[in-house]
Design a protein around this motif. Structure first.
Motif, short mmCIF file in Angstrom:
data_model
loop_
_atom_site.label_atom_id
_atom_site.label_comp_id
_atom_site.label_asym_id
_atom_site.label_seq_id
_atom_site.Cartn_x
_atom_site.Cartn_y
_atom_site.Cartn_z
N LEU B 33 0.83 -1.21 0.00
CA LEU B 33 0.00 0.00 0.00
C LEU B 33 0.86 1.25 0.00
CD1 LEU B 33 -2.45 -1.37 2.65
CD2 LEU B 33 -3.15 -0.71 0.35
N PHE B 34 0.38 2.27 -0.68
CA PHE B 34 1.13 3.50 -0.84
C PHE B 34 0.21 4.71 -0.68
CE2 PHE B 34 4.80 1.42 -2.88
CZ PHE B 34 4.23 0.23 -3.30
N TRP B 35 0.78 5.79 -0.21
CA TRP B 35 0.14 7.10 -0.29
C TRP B 35 1.07 8.01 -1.09
CZ3 TRP B 35 -4.51 9.10 0.73
CH2 TRP B 35 -5.38 8.43 1.61
N TYR B 36 0.47 8.66 -2.11
CA TYR B 36 1.19 9.62 -2.92
C TYR B 36 0.51 10.99 -2.78
CZ TYR B 36 4.02 6.20 -5.51
OH TYR B 36 4.92 5.24 -5.88
N ASN B 41 0.10 20.85 -11.08
CA ASN B 41 0.99 20.82 -12.24
C ASN B 41 2.28 20.05 -11.99
OD1 ASN B 41 -0.76 22.50 -13.84
ND2 ASN B 41 -0.04 24.24 -12.62
N GLN B 42 2.20 19.08 -11.12
CA GLN B 42 3.37 18.24 -10.85
C GLN B 42 3.00 16.77 -10.91
OE1 GLN B 42 5.77 19.23 -7.44
NE2 GLN B 42 5.34 21.42 -7.61
N GLY B 43 4.01 15.93 -10.92
CA GLY B 43 3.78 14.49 -10.85
C GLY B 43 3.48 14.09 -9.41
N LEU B 44 3.49 12.81 -9.18
CA LEU B 44 3.18 12.28 -7.86
C LEU B 44 4.46 12.06 -7.06
CD1 LEU B 44 0.62 11.53 -9.61
CD2 LEU B 44 0.31 9.64 -8.03
N GLN B 45 4.36 12.32 -5.77
CA GLN B 45 5.49 12.12 -4.87
C GLN B 45 5.08 11.14 -3.79
OE1 GLN B 45 6.61 15.71 -2.79
NE2 GLN B 45 8.49 14.83 -1.96
N LEU B 46 5.93 10.18 -3.52
CA LEU B 46 5.60 9.19 -2.49
C LEU B 46 5.64 9.82 -1.11
CD1 LEU B 46 5.12 6.10 -1.91
CD2 LEU B 46 7.55 6.04 -1.31
#
Lengths: 113, 114
Positions: B33-36, B41-46
């Protein structure tokens, strides 16, 4: 290390055209995944490449295709563009996929007119 | 098929207030499981991830999440919200034995009022 880069950042195309998007992963990463992000459908998995082979595929029509080169760079292609293909296309890289953290690029914003 | 449900597409809190972003998953085996987080206007960051082991996971920016198998949940509480926390948050599951595929929830947009 440099992050994931995607080119171009913005694209405008018309219906029926085709488009190619490029993704350069973090050095040493062999897995590259592609996602489509739209307001209505959210983030949807397109496909994943690992060592130049498609390892997983999402539920998208055959108009969406991709490939990976020996240096792990990846491209995705969309043929016969439709208005509904307008989206932010994100690619992510990781060392091998699985439980690895996926690092995302800034995305390519595609607008289809 | 595995799925992820995030309760609440929009959450608005005052600065300094408790924030709780909810995530439930469906899976026949314990998934990863992950939360991003995604800023405009940006990508996803973990933010953080759970694979195995300790069920309380610490992430960046003061976030923590607790994996509760009995409730199939992976909620993201934060005791005190900052203005800089305003963003969209995505919960994701990596299905067992499917390589780098992530299945995302619909996202929760967090607004923080001064």
């Amino acid at each position: 290390k440099a992050g994931v880069t995607q080119t171009p950042r913005y694209l405008i195309k018309t219906r029926g055209q085709q488009v190619t998007l490029s993704c350069s992963p973090i050095s040493g990463h062999r897995s590259v995944s592609w996602y489509q992000q739209t307001p209505g459908q959210g983030l949807q998995f397109l496909f994943e490449y690992f060592s130049e082979t498609q390892r997983n595929k999402g539920n998208f029509p055959g108009r969406f295709s991709g490939r990976q080169f020996s240096n792990s760079r990846s491209e995705m292609n969309v043929s016969t563009l439709e208005l509904g293909d307008s989206a932010l296309y994100l690619c992510a890289s990781s060392p091998s996929g699985h439980t690895d953290t996926q690092y995302f690029g800034p995305g390519t914003r595609l607008t289809v007119l | 098929a595995q799925s992820v449900t995030q309760l609440g597409s929009h959450v608005s809190v005052s600065e300094g207030a408790l924030v709780l972003l909810r995530c439930n998953y469906s899976s026949s085996v314990p998934p990863y499981l992950f939360w991003y987080v995604q800023y405009p206007n940006q990508g996803l960051q973990l933010l953080l991830k759970y694979t195995t082991g300790a069920t309380l996971v610490k992430g960046i920016n003061g976030f923590e999440a607790e994996f509760k198998k009995s409730e199939t949940s992976f909620h993201l509480p934060k005791p005190s919200a900052h203005m800089s926390d305003a963003a969209e948050y995505f919960c994701a599951v990596s299905p067992y034995n499917q390589g780098g595929k992530l299945i995302f929830g619909q996202g929760t947009e967090l607004s923080v009022k001064p």
